[in-house]
Design an enzyme around this catalytic site. Structure first.
Site, PDB file in Angstrom:
ATOM      1  N   CYS A  17       0.762  -1.269   0.109  1.00 49.39           N
ATOM      2  CA  CYS A  17      -0.108   0.091  -0.023  1.00 49.39           C
ATOM      3  C   CYS A  17       0.927   1.386   0.098  1.00 49.39           C
ATOM      4  O   CYS A  17       2.181   1.119   0.313  1.00 49.39           O
ATOM      5  CB  CYS A  17      -0.701   0.053   1.244  1.00 49.39           C
ATOM      6  SG  CYS A  17      -2.204  -1.249   1.502  1.00 49.39           S
ATOM      7  N   GLY A  43      -0.181   0.370  -5.152  1.00 48.55           N
ATOM      8  CA  GLY A  43      -1.780  -0.362  -4.832  1.00 48.55           C
ATOM      9  C   GLY A  43      -2.820   0.282  -5.913  1.00 48.55           C
ATOM     10  O   GLY A  43      -2.783   1.419  -5.815  1.00 48.55           O
ATOM     11  N   ASN A 117       0.474   1.277   6.007  1.00 43.32           N
ATOM     12  CA  ASN A 117       0.987   0.438   5.211  1.00 43.32           C
ATOM     13  C   ASN A 117       1.800  -0.743   5.623  1.00 43.32           C
ATOM     14  O   ASN A 117       2.350  -0.444   6.810  1.00 43.32           O
ATOM     15  CB  ASN A 117       1.965   1.184   4.268  1.00 43.32           C
ATOM     16  CG  ASN A 117       2.893   0.421   3.224  1.00 43.32           C
ATOM     17  OD1 ASN A 117       4.257   0.758   3.021  1.00 43.32           O
ATOM     18  ND2 ASN A 117       2.422  -0.867   2.840  1.00 43.32           N
ATOM     19  N   GLY A 118       1.465  -2.181   5.221  1.00 46.68           N
ATOM     20  CA  GLY A 118       2.215  -3.063   6.139  1.00 46.68           C
ATOM     21  C   GLY A 118       1.170  -4.209   6.612  1.00 46.68           C
ATOM     22  O   GLY A 118      -0.098  -4.225   6.325  1.00 46.68           O
ATOM     23  N   TYR A 256      12.433  -4.192  -6.147  1.00 51.40           N
ATOM     24  CA  TYR A 256      11.021  -4.367  -7.057  1.00 51.40           C
ATOM     25  C   TYR A 256       9.945  -3.350  -6.773  1.00 51.40           C
ATOM     26  O   TYR A 256       9.631  -2.694  -7.872  1.00 51.40           O
ATOM     27  CB  TYR A 256      10.505  -5.803  -7.080  1.00 51.40           C
ATOM     28  CG  TYR A 256       9.403  -5.880  -7.749  1.00 51.40           C
ATOM     29  CD1 TYR A 256       9.290  -5.829  -9.083  1.00 51.40           C
ATOM     30  CD2 TYR A 256       8.015  -6.426  -7.106  1.00 51.40           C
ATOM     31  CE1 TYR A 256       8.036  -5.755  -9.614  1.00 51.40           C
ATOM     32  CE2 TYR A 256       6.858  -6.421  -7.820  1.00 51.40           C
ATOM     33  CZ  TYR A 256       6.870  -6.124  -9.255  1.00 51.40           C
ATOM     34  OH  TYR A 256       5.952  -6.228  -9.949  1.00 51.40           O
TER      35      TYR A 256
END
Ligand code: SF4
Length: 465
Positions: A17, A43, A117-118, A256
């Site tokens: 995210c 996202g 986020n996570g 990535y």
């Protein structure tokens, strides 16, 4: 049930995210909109923005891309000098509208919003405890847990946050906003990135520093592991919610996920990828005429491979920017045509050539197989595949959708067997030492080693082996 084609489309890892926040700048919601645009690659399932004008918090959210969710009317509705936003890819919870963030908590002590986020690795245990005490959850996302934990604590809002945070384990970068205050938080393991920037008289926060450039903000620094920044009016206070800290930034952010123009913990993503490509060339040389990378995330590593090996770097693929996300077609022929619309080989570049093909990672191997076929159909003589990260052998519990062992082809095949499967003349991965040489020691490599930087509670019981 997912079809073979769905698996092809999802063969690449999915980002977790992205969060973005603006404090005390005019048109904060519009700036957040642009910030979320820059984080869109993290996202694409949903997006939301909440804004405060100092008297109330207003939130708008929806499923889809940032540009699909927001229009001028919605942004005008989000008035005020403070705003925060989120782009979602669901690694936990369903992809329903309820789970699209920011989460808005209405409370008699004051409303607040949360963007996360996570992944919280002790979410199941905490949720059971909270429900037993009477908490009612409105989403299936683990991000709501922090809201309930905060509400159950006593004291001023800041104090409640400081008491709630030590109960969370796992990966989290949070932005939490009340009517007049913004809290910006990173977990004690530093697993997910979060940066701070300056814009005019205010501050901006982002999962990736590259989003600052787009709105004209200046990058200041990364938020430190376990750091809690509290911004209210002109005061910026930095606290630490625990002393048990380790710096374990997700290696996949460099390999990535993140944009090449992002800097994480003082290391630029493009530079780190290029260095990993150089180390890969040193460790696993190949005889070839050209080096090409798989767009977009492997281009920097391919340049690095070329730097060290002296083999010329070439552009071997063209990627279409305009293909929709879900163009699922019914027949095999139409499917193959659909895939070709996404990526095509350049026959004039690859014909009659021995090629080093650099990619960032291999998940199921289906994408690699297809890409090599594209090159050979376009006339390539040999394809030597080089992967700029070690073999993926373990699931991720920190917000990346590597959810079970069966998904990972390197749990079944050694490199030489995998080379045969993808029909490549040879295949080599970057070593774990090489990854450390490229990215430093302070990184999480659990999906390459199976050694997790946190306890993972009951999560291993729930995955396929
Ligand atoms: S397990 Fe892998 S993907 Fe997950 S945080 Fe660690 S390095 Fe990143």
């Amino acid at each position: 049930m997912k079809s073979e084609y769905d698996y092809f489309l999802s063969d690449k890892l999915n980002e977790e995210c992205g969060v973005f926040g603006v404090y005390n700048v005019e048109d904060a919601a519009q700036l957040t909109y642009y910030g979320l645009h820059a984080l869109q690659h993290r996202g694409q399932e949903g997006a939301g923005i909440a804004a405060s004008d100092g008297e109330k918090i207003v939130r708008e959210k929806g499923k889809g891309l940032v540009a699909e969710v927001f229009n001028i009317e919605k942004l005008e509705h989000l008035s005020g000098r403070t705003a925060m936003g989120h782009v979602r890819y669901s690694t936990t919870g369903e992809s329903s509208i309820e789970n699209v963030q920011p989460i808005l908590i209405r409370s008699h002590t004051g409303d607040f919003t949360i963007a996360h986020n996570g992944n919280i690795v002790n979410a199941k245990e905490l949720k059971m405890q909270l429900e037993a005490m009477g908490s009612i959850f409105y989403t299936t996302s683990d991000s709501e847990i922090i809201g309930h934990l905060i509400q159950r604590e006593s004291g001023e809002f800041h104090e409640k946050i400081m008491k709630a945070l030590p109960r969370l384990e796992g990966a989290f970068s949070f932005i939490i906003m009340t009517i007049d205050t913004m809290f910006v938080i990173r977990d004690k393991n530093g697993l997910r990135p979060l940066s701070m920037g300056k814009l005019e008289d205010g501050y901006v926060f982002s999962s990736e520093s590259s989003a600052f450039e787009i709105i004209g903000a200046t990058f200041m620094r990364s938020i430190q592991p376990a750091e809690v920044i509290t911004i209210k009016k002109d005061s910026v206070i930095s606290d630490q919610y625990t002393e048990h800290i380790q710096d374990k930034m997700c290696a996949m952010e460099y390999i990535y996920f993140s944009r090449p123009d992002t800097t994480i913990n003082s290391l630029n993503v493009h530079t780190s990828r290029r260095k990993c490509g150089q180390i890969l060339a040193k460790e696993s040389p190949a005889e070839a005429d050209i080096v090409i990378g798989v767009p977009d995330s492997s281009l920097s590593a391919a340049m690095g491979y070329s730097d060290y090996s002296g083999i010329p770097y070439e552009i071997g693929f063209v990627k279409s920017r305009y293909v929709g996300r879900t163009f699922i077609k019914p027949t095999q022929k139409q499917r193959e045509r659909g895939v070709k619309m996404k990526l095509s080989a350049m026959p004039d570049v690859v014909r009659g050539k021995k090629i080093v093909l650099v990619d960032d990672s291999i998940v199921r191997g289906t994408t690699s197989k297809h890409i090599i076929k594209l090159l050979k159909d376009a006339g390539a003589l040999e394809v030597h595949t080089r992967i700029a990260s070690p073999a993926l052998i373990s699931p991720c519990f920190y917000g990346v959708d590597i959810s079970d062992y069966n998904q990972l082809i390197s749990t079944k095949y050694q490199a030489d067997e995998l080379a045969k499967f993808i029909k490549s003349e040879s295949l080599a991965f970057l070593s774990q030492n090489g990854m450390h040489e490229g990215l430093g020691k302070n990184i999480c490599m659990a999906c390459f080693t199976g050694k997790y930087p946190t306890s993972i509670f009951s999560l291993l019981e729930n995955i396929d082996k």
